[in-house]
Motif scaffolding. Structure first.
Motif, short mmCIF file in Angstrom:
data_model
loop_
_atom_site.label_atom_id
_atom_site.label_comp_id
_atom_site.label_asym_id
_atom_site.label_seq_id
_atom_site.Cartn_x
_atom_site.Cartn_y
_atom_site.Cartn_z
N LYS A 176 1.44 -1.36 0.01
CA LYS A 176 0.16 -0.01 0.19
C LYS A 176 0.88 1.47 -0.04
CE LYS A 176 -1.61 1.48 3.80
NZ LYS A 176 -0.43 2.64 4.31
N CYS A 177 0.36 3.04 0.31
CA CYS A 177 0.25 3.41 0.20
C CYS A 177 1.21 3.94 1.55
CB CYS A 177 0.06 4.33 -0.54
SG CYS A 177 0.38 7.02 -0.21
N ASP A 178 2.51 4.48 1.47
CA ASP A 178 3.53 4.77 2.93
C ASP A 178 3.21 6.08 2.17
OD1 ASP A 178 5.24 5.13 0.09
OD2 ASP A 178 6.66 3.92 1.62
N MET A 179 2.95 7.11 1.64
CA MET A 179 2.87 9.00 1.46
C MET A 179 4.13 8.98 1.00
SD MET A 179 2.20 11.94 4.25
CE MET A 179 0.03 11.29 4.08
N CYS A 180 5.29 7.91 0.23
CA CYS A 180 6.80 8.09 -0.07
C CYS A 180 7.41 8.42 1.43
CB CYS A 180 6.95 9.24 -1.09
SG CYS A 180 5.95 8.03 -2.61
#
Length: 516
Positions: A176-180
């Motif tokens: 999933k996305c980790d907010m970069c």
């Protein structure tokens, strides 16, 4: 009079394609600035830095996405940027584009929406994970997935109301996305923020109330038409200077989509519950029937064996006890792991009591008398946890009354079938009536059962009615073979019913986004 074409040598299609290449869209202008070799320094770096906070969150704060609905054009540049920078698989996306519609016939309204992980204040994915493969950063508030800890059970997908975690077939785990997070730590904007040509996405700091026993945040700015934000307290902010119509809703609201079948879970739930019901009949009747007992054990064995096929990384399944404190999936796995050997011992030892010969006679008798009770109690707790796995998700179709009726009905009919076939038939008839009421309900699940899943629903009714007819006929003729045939029809019907339980569930996702 039709105006002559600019170049008579070109066809109309060629001319339109040539003209398209000269259009200066935001995406085209954005790409030109990046590709222009004359720019020696990143010309847009100041812009990127304006789109992220210049300092880390303080106490009671965390990072969050902010989406300017007025600026979002639905171009999917954010989707492409996220996919490219994170090296995602071809069919894998961590950011999605959806559509909201509303307004009136005279003034229709349409809104494109970009969404990714909302890094919730009380994440459902984190709370449900049986192996603690999620963590919420105590400083930034970013919800990270720990790939090396994941076993690929996909329970976080069921727990998340927004369809954020995505299963990778290639890796056998969820991602999933980790907010970069790594880019933010170095003062760089996430990929989606940098890729957006209209600067519709930015990173902001939001306040989180940690004073209560459960973290809460203000969800009044969350998206209209989205799942209930009170479930997880998402932190994403959707802002607009326009007055959004009160009837704004998902563009795909009228077109529900059937969900994954999850066949290993279908077999696990239907066979273990049927096996438990039959084991009760075998253990607590006046005459112990070995065929019935071994059938119960065989069904439970097949059901438990099928569960392993649901995991993307089954060799890591030993970690499943780690989430015992907060995950119903951990509780089911651990307690069912204790129930199965008790069930086996309760069924096998009465047939071979010599296995207890090393024990004193009194203790041996206590063991023989106590094992069926211990197996029955442990099994009941394990199967209660099985039901709670699904009740604990924010799905209307899986609410407690419906889930306990379906799963409890399977156990009840299995327990009554060998000893009171007519009563079992009455219980099965009541279960069929309940399922028919769910099909007629004005819900997304009801619509699926009436349309896409109608053939499977008819098959389920056919098998259930056949079982009823056989059991009633046995009551009239006393032909024992009819009970066996009725049991087969009943079990096949329960498997189809559990298939519908998974496929007809309402999809939990952001509005107007295609479900994964």
């Amino acid at each position: 009079m039709i105006a002559p074409r600019k170049n008579p040598m070109l066809s109309l299609v060629d001319e339109l394609l040539a003209e398209q290449q000269t259009l200066q869209t935001p995406v085209a202008r954005f790409s030109f600035q990046h590709d222009n070799d004359t720019i020696e320094t990143p010309a847009l770096e100041p812009v990127y830095r304006d789109l992220i906070p210049l300092s880390q969150p303080g106490p009671g704060e965390q990072y969050a996405f902010e989406v300017d609905l007025d600026a979002c054009s639905g171009c999917k540049a954010c989707v492409a940027g996220c996919h490219s920078l994170n090296g995602l698989d071809e069919e894998e996306t961590w950011r999605d584009i959806g559509h909201l519609v509303g307004g009136s016939e005279a003034l229709p309204f349409q809104q494109t929406v970009t969404s990714a992980c909302h890094h919730c204040a009380d994440p459902g994915c984190l709370n449900g994970c049986p192996v603690l493969a999620y963590e919420k950063d105590p400083i930034t508030g970013i919800v990270r997935h720990l790939d090396d800890q994941c076993i690929g059970c996909s329970y976080c997908i069921l727990k998340c109301p927004y369809d954020v975690p995505k299963f990778s077939e290639r890796l056998g785990i969820v991602r999933k996305c980790d907010m970069c997070q790594g880019r933010l730590a170095e003062g760089e904007a996430p990929a989606c923020v940098q890729a957006c040509p209209t600067q519709a996405i930015s990173i902001v700091k939001v306040s989180i109330d940690l004073s209560g026993s459960r973290p809460t945040t203000d969800t009044s700015a969350f998206l209209p038409g989205a799942p209930d934000p009170a479930t997880t307290q998402p932190t994403t902010r959707y802002v607009s200077k326009r007055a959004l119509p009160a009837n704004l809703h998902a563009a795909d609201l009228a077109a529900p989509k059937a969900q994954h079948a999850h066949w290993p879970l279908v077999l696990l739930l239907s066979l273990t519950q049927a096996g438990y019901g039959l084991s009760l009949a075998a253990s607590f009747t006046l005459r112990f029937d070995p065929i019935l007992a071994y059938t119960a054990l065989a069904l439970s064995t097949v059901g438990l064996a099928a569960a392993g096929a649901h995991l993307g990384r089954p060799l890591r399944a030993w970690r499943i006890f780690l989430g015992l404190r907060r995950s119903w999936l951990s509780r089911e796995a651990v307690i069912m792991g204790g129930w199965f050997p008790l069930l086996g011992a309760a069924i096998i030892l009465p047939r071979w009591p010599q296995l207890l010969s090393p024990l004193p006679t009194t203790i041996g008798l206590l063991v023989l008398d106590g094992l069926p009770i211990a197996a029955a109690v442990t099994g009941a707790i394990a199967l209660f946890c099985s039901a709670m796995i699904y009740i604990d998700t924010p799905r209307q179709f899986w609410r407690a009354p419906a889930t306990f009726t379906r799963m409890g009905g399977t156990i009840l009919v299995g327990a009554l079938l060998p000893v009171a076939p007519l009563v079992a038939a009455i219980a099965l008839a009541a279960k069929l009536v309940f399922e028919s009421n769910q099909q007629r309900a004005d819900t997304p699940s009801g619509k699926l059962l009436r349309t896409v899943l109608r053939p499977a629903f008819r098959l389920r009714n056919l098998l259930g009615i056949s079982a009823l007819a056989l059991l009633v006929t046995y009551w009239v003729t006393n032909e024992v073979a009819l009970i066996a045939l009725g049991a087969i029809a009943w079990l096949a019907g329960e498997i189809v019913e559990r298939y519908l339980y998974f496929r007809a569930v309402d999809s939990a996702k952001m509005p107007g986004v295609a479900a994964s």
